[in-house]
Scaffold this motif. Structure first.
Motif, PDB file in Angstrom:
ATOM      1  N   ALA A   1       0.807  -1.220   0.000  1.00 56.89           N
ATOM      2  CA  ALA A   1       0.000   0.000   0.000  1.00 56.89           C
ATOM      3  C   ALA A   1       0.845   1.277   0.000  1.00 56.89           C
ATOM      4  CB  ALA A   1      -0.926   0.008   1.214  1.00 56.89           C
ATOM      5  N   ALA A   2       2.166   1.147  -0.111  1.00 56.47           N
ATOM      6  CA  ALA A   2       3.053   2.314  -0.047  1.00 56.47           C
ATOM      7  C   ALA A   2       2.962   3.161  -1.317  1.00 56.47           C
ATOM      8  CB  ALA A   2       4.492   1.853   0.165  1.00 56.47           C
ATOM      9  N   LYS A   3       3.298   4.434  -1.156  1.00 57.10           N
ATOM     10  CA  LYS A   3       3.309   5.353  -2.294  1.00 57.10           C
ATOM     11  C   LYS A   3       4.711   5.389  -2.894  1.00 57.10           C
ATOM     12  CE  LYS A   3      -0.190   8.468  -0.324  1.00 57.10           C
ATOM     13  NZ  LYS A   3      -0.442   9.829   0.209  1.00 57.10           N
ATOM     14  N   THR A   4       4.876   4.764  -4.030  1.00 61.74           N
ATOM     15  CA  THR A   4       6.150   4.795  -4.737  1.00 61.74           C
ATOM     16  C   THR A   4       5.951   4.297  -6.160  1.00 61.74           C
ATOM     17  OG1 THR A   4       8.483   4.120  -4.654  1.00 61.74           O
ATOM     18  CG2 THR A   4       6.857   2.456  -4.059  1.00 61.74           C
ATOM     19  N   GLU A   5       6.894   4.597  -7.002  1.00 62.58           N
ATOM     20  CA  GLU A   5       6.805   4.196  -8.409  1.00 62.58           C
ATOM     21  C   GLU A   5       7.428   2.831  -8.658  1.00 62.58           C
ATOM     22  OE1 GLU A   5       8.332   5.896 -12.776  1.00 62.58           O
ATOM     23  OE2 GLU A   5       8.645   7.076 -10.942  1.00 62.58           O
ATOM     24  N   PHE A   6       8.423   2.484  -7.843  1.00 62.85           N
ATOM     25  CA  PHE A   6       9.210   1.283  -8.105  1.00 62.85           C
ATOM     26  C   PHE A   6       8.999   0.208  -7.039  1.00 62.85           C
ATOM     27  CE2 PHE A   6      11.484   4.790 -10.078  1.00 62.85           C
ATOM     28  CZ  PHE A   6      11.661   4.309 -11.369  1.00 62.85           C
ATOM     29  N   PRO A   7       8.632  -0.994  -7.441  1.00 55.22           N
ATOM     30  CA  PRO A   7       8.448  -2.101  -6.482  1.00 55.22           C
ATOM     31  C   PRO A   7       9.684  -2.367  -5.639  1.00 55.22           C
ATOM     32  CG  PRO A   7       7.491  -2.682  -8.600  1.00 55.22           C
ATOM     33  CD  PRO A   7       8.231  -1.396  -8.810  1.00 55.22           C
ATOM     34  N   LEU A   8      10.866  -2.335  -6.253  1.00 54.80           N
ATOM     35  CA  LEU A   8      12.083  -2.669  -5.510  1.00 54.80           C
ATOM     36  C   LEU A   8      12.358  -1.665  -4.401  1.00 54.80           C
ATOM     37  CD1 LEU A   8      14.509  -4.659  -5.374  1.00 54.80           C
ATOM     38  CD2 LEU A   8      15.810  -2.910  -6.600  1.00 54.80           C
ATOM     39  N   ARG A   9      11.960  -0.438  -4.629  1.00 55.32           N
ATOM     40  CA  ARG A   9      12.191   0.591  -3.611  1.00 55.32           C
ATOM     41  C   ARG A   9      11.494   0.221  -2.302  1.00 55.32           C
ATOM     42  NH1 ARG A   9      11.715   6.497  -5.947  1.00 55.32           N
ATOM     43  NH2 ARG A   9      13.781   5.959  -6.776  1.00 55.32           N
ATOM     44  N   GLU A  10      10.266  -0.290  -2.397  1.00 53.81           N
ATOM     45  CA  GLU A  10       9.543  -0.697  -1.189  1.00 53.81           C
ATOM     46  C   GLU A  10      10.117  -1.986  -0.617  1.00 53.81           C
ATOM     47  OE1 GLU A  10       7.234   0.114   1.906  1.00 53.81           O
ATOM     48  OE2 GLU A  10       7.645   1.404   0.170  1.00 53.81           O
ATOM     49  N   GLY A  11      10.632  -2.853  -1.490  1.00 50.30           N
ATOM     50  CA  GLY A  11      11.292  -4.063  -1.011  1.00 50.30           C
ATOM     51  C   GLY A  11      12.512  -3.744  -0.171  1.00 50.30           C
ATOM     52  N   LEU A  12      13.280  -2.750  -0.595  1.00 52.85           N
ATOM     53  CA  LEU A  12      14.455  -2.326   0.156  1.00 52.85           C
ATOM     54  C   LEU A  12      14.057  -1.781   1.531  1.00 52.85           C
ATOM     55  CD1 LEU A  12      16.406  -0.576  -2.740  1.00 52.85           C
ATOM     56  CD2 LEU A  12      17.203  -2.572  -1.462  1.00 52.85           C
ATOM     57  N   VAL A  13      12.977  -1.004   1.566  1.00 55.89           N
ATOM     58  CA  VAL A  13      12.485  -0.470   2.848  1.00 55.89           C
ATOM     59  C   VAL A  13      12.129  -1.617   3.796  1.00 55.89           C
ATOM     60  CG1 VAL A  13      10.591   0.799   3.944  1.00 55.89           C
ATOM     61  CG2 VAL A  13      11.653   1.692   1.850  1.00 55.89           C
ATOM     62  N   ALA A  14      11.447  -2.624   3.263  1.00 56.55           N
ATOM     63  CA  ALA A  14      11.008  -3.760   4.083  1.00 56.55           C
ATOM     64  C   ALA A  14      12.177  -4.573   4.625  1.00 56.55           C
ATOM     65  CB  ALA A  14      10.091  -4.669   3.261  1.00 56.55           C
ATOM     66  N   SER A  15      13.305  -4.567   3.926  1.00 59.57           N
ATOM     67  CA  SER A  15      14.456  -5.372   4.358  1.00 59.57           C
ATOM     68  C   SER A  15      15.033  -4.905   5.691  1.00 59.57           C
ATOM     69  CB  SER A  15      15.558  -5.348   3.281  1.00 59.57           C
ATOM     70  OG  SER A  15      16.168  -4.060   3.205  1.00 59.57           O
ATOM     71  N   ILE A  16      14.674  -3.686   6.103  1.00 62.99           N
ATOM     72  CA  ILE A  16      15.160  -3.144   7.380  1.00 62.99           C
ATOM     73  C   ILE A  16      14.514  -3.841   8.574  1.00 62.99           C
ATOM     74  CG2 ILE A  16      15.061  -1.064   8.830  1.00 62.99           C
ATOM     75  CD1 ILE A  16      17.219  -0.890   6.770  1.00 62.99           C
ATOM     76  N   GLU A  17      13.328  -4.406   8.375  1.00 62.73           N
ATOM     77  CA  GLU A  17      12.545  -4.936   9.506  1.00 62.73           C
ATOM     78  C   GLU A  17      13.281  -5.993  10.339  1.00 62.73           C
ATOM     79  OE1 GLU A  17       8.731  -6.129   7.943  1.00 62.73           O
ATOM     80  OE2 GLU A  17       8.573  -4.247   6.852  1.00 62.73           O
ATOM     81  N   PRO A  18      13.850  -7.052   9.731  1.00 66.49           N
ATOM     82  CA  PRO A  18      14.574  -8.036  10.564  1.00 66.49           C
ATOM     83  C   PRO A  18      15.786  -7.435  11.270  1.00 66.49           C
ATOM     84  CG  PRO A  18      14.024  -8.978   8.429  1.00 66.49           C
ATOM     85  CD  PRO A  18      13.754  -7.507   8.326  1.00 66.49           C
ATOM     86  N   LEU A  19      16.398  -6.406  10.658  1.00 66.69           N
ATOM     87  CA  LEU A  19      17.535  -5.736  11.284  1.00 66.69           C
ATOM     88  C   LEU A  19      17.108  -5.089  12.597  1.00 66.69           C
ATOM     89  CD1 LEU A  19      20.446  -4.575  11.215  1.00 66.69           C
ATOM     90  CD2 LEU A  19      19.515  -2.648   9.907  1.00 66.69           C
ATOM     91  N   VAL A  20      16.007  -4.337  12.559  1.00 75.31           N
ATOM     92  CA  VAL A  20      15.520  -3.654  13.756  1.00 75.31           C
ATOM     93  C   VAL A  20      14.924  -4.649  14.744  1.00 75.31           C
ATOM     94  CG1 VAL A  20      13.829  -1.977  14.631  1.00 75.31           C
ATOM     95  CG2 VAL A  20      15.072  -1.515  12.497  1.00 75.31           C
ATOM     96  N   ASP A  21      14.080  -5.524  14.232  1.00 76.31           N
ATOM     97  CA  ASP A  21      13.309  -6.418  15.092  1.00 76.31           C
ATOM     98  C   ASP A  21      14.170  -7.474  15.785  1.00 76.31           C
ATOM     99  OD1 ASP A  21      11.867  -9.285  15.068  1.00 76.31           O
ATOM    100  OD2 ASP A  21      10.412  -7.768  15.628  1.00 76.31           O
ATOM    101  N   THR A  22      14.965  -8.191  15.009  1.00 75.50           N
ATOM    102  CA  THR A  22      15.707  -9.335  15.563  1.00 75.50           C
ATOM    103  C   THR A  22      17.155  -9.013  15.884  1.00 75.50           C
ATOM    104  OG1 THR A  22      14.278 -10.794  14.257  1.00 75.50           O
ATOM    105  CG2 THR A  22      16.267 -11.768  15.194  1.00 75.50           C
TER     106      THR A  22
END
Length: 463
Positions: free
Chosen positions: A295-316
């Motif tokens: 549901a993010a606002k962006t033009e490129f799918p990979l851009r949101e994928g990169l954002v999501a990759s931060i989650e395990p870093l912060v969480d775990t």
């Protein structure tokens, strides 16, 4: 009946689900990490810039910006797994289980990147302009490769997502919240259960934008609050930090569980508990966070994928590690206490040295309430995406009230039964999702090449 369910859940987790997750989850993460040349690490700086909004455009379609999509997904992952889950992993698998949580998280960063990129690519814009997305949509896109099995897998995933929303994101959280309030403040479980259910309903009926507004404020506060508290304990036990790391690494390959008076556990149990609790904590490969990031606002799918990759870093890699180090460096891991009590004992030991030992249970209780509540409200959104996919928009509102009822049921239920149910249904989402990710590898490669070719072109234009 409850004894029968307990035996069924235990049998599946011990003999089927646990082995399947270990055999598929980490190897798939390793495959994508090697195939795409450690993209989750090499582009970390670029990812931070995306989250900061450096590349945001006003005309991009979607419901929320990168930061709000990230905090919504993080609020779903940062929950009881960071406090209760870590202590359970150490209780059953020994300190070495934390090492396997790290492994799951590192390769999980790549899994998050892939699954969220694909979810954004295959998302659907609804008639009212809102967005629906998630693994069920990219799984269904595989019909040209695997025929009718694509739709079958998508339906299985969506049903499992509803079950997980009621188990992982709901019952496990409300159960831990009610237990913490009962233990710390002697508040009757039923009163807690009713209060939680009402608060959740007040927020979730407002939809994603209200959820995103709440989580974008709540997540940073709760993360900083818990981080500072854990660092204080680690400063007190600073001489034990290096030995704790050594114990985690060596125990990862030998296995010494706290349960059973140090009779020990085989290596595979340590591995399984670490991977299971790592998956429960950061949800990498499970296919849950793609429903928020789509549901993010962006033009490129990979851009949101990169954002999501931060989650395990912060969480775990950050929050779960802090919990684990507090438990191990304080010696609480050898207490034989199960669940949140082990974490409280670790914080109490640290705070007692500086004369505020009685604060520990309050800090853990407040942290647990914030973490778990944010998870509940975010997972309600995930459930609605699955409900919409299976049954249509008109069933979303009834689902909300059903969801609220499960908040109450989870709070008054048995903790062992709830967690066994959670471990089981997670595999029903994860396995079809990972199969789909592997089959869509060529599509992912094209998205990576397209995005970084564009960024190179933009860089030349600016020069």
């Amino acid at each position: 009946m409850l004894d029968f369910l307990d035996s069924v859940f235990s049998w599946y987790n011990n003999y089927i689900g646990g082995y399947l997750i270990v055999a598929i989850l980490v190897p798939t993460g390793i495959f994508f990490t090697l195939r795409f040349k450690f993209l989750q690490v090499t582009k970390l700086g670029h990812t931070i810039n995306v989250i900061r909004g450096k590349y945001d455009k006003k005309g991009d379609k979607g419901d929320v910006n990168h930061f709000k999509a990230l905090t919504t997904a993080l609020s779903a992952t940062v929950g009881t797994g960071n406090i209760v889950g870590v202590s359970l992993a150490i209780y059953y698998g020994g300190p070495g289980a934390l090492f396997w949580m790290w492994v799951t998280a590192f390769f999980g960063m790549m899994l998050k990147l892939v699954e969220n990129t694909l979810a954004f690519k295959y998302r659907v814009i609804n008639s009212d302009g809102s967005v629906s997305g998630g693994p069920m949509y990219y799984i269904e896109s595989l019909k040209s490769k695997i025929g009718p099995f694509a739709k079958i897998m998508a339906v299985i995933f969506a049903f499992a997502a509803i079950l997980c929303s009621l188990g992982t994101g709901n019952m496990a959280q409300s159960n831990s919240m009610a237990d913490a309030l009962l233990t710390t403040y002697d508040i009757p479980t039923m009163w807690s259960a009713i209060l939680f259910a009402l608060l959740v309903l007040l927020i979730v009926v407002g939809g994603l934008k209200r959820i995103a507004d709440v989580t974008s404020r709540l997540v940073p506060i709760m993360a900083i609050f818990y981080f500072v508290s854990a660092v204080i304990v680690l400063v007190v036990f600073r001489e034990n930090i290096i030995p704790s790391f050594k114990l985690i690494v060596t125990d990862a390959f030998t296995g010494t569980a706290a349960k059973g008076g140090f009779l020990g556990s085989v290596f595979i149990i340590t591995l399984m508990k670490g991977v299971q609790r790592g998956l429960f904590s950061n949800e990498a490969g499970q296919g849950s966070s793609p429903m928020a990031h789509a549901a993010a606002k962006t033009e490129f799918p990979l851009r949101e994928g990169l954002v999501a990759s931060i989650e395990p870093l912060v969480d775990t890699l950050i929050i779960c590690t802090l919990t684990g180090l507090v438990i191990i460096s304080s010696g609480a891991w050898s207490s034989g206490i199960e669940g949140v009590g082990m974490t409280i004992k670790g914080f109490t030991a640290g705070f007692s040295v500086i004369g505020i030992g009685n604060w520990a249970q309050h800090i853990i209780t407040v942290g647990l309430l914030l973490f778990a509540f944010s998870t509940i409200i975010s997972w309600s959104y995930y459930g609605t995406r699955a409900v919409q996919y299976l049954f249509g928009e008109k069933y979303i509102k009834p689902y909300y009230y059903f969801y609220g009822a499960f908040v109450l049921l989870g709070a008054i239920g048995s903790i062992d039964l709830v967690w066994k149910f959670v471990d089981m249904v997670i595999t029903f989402m994860t396995i079809p999702n990972l199969i789909a990710l592997l089959l869509l590898t060529p599509v992912m490669k094209k998205e990576i090449d397209k995005y970084f070719d564009y960024m190179k072109t933009q860089s030349r234009v600016k020069k």
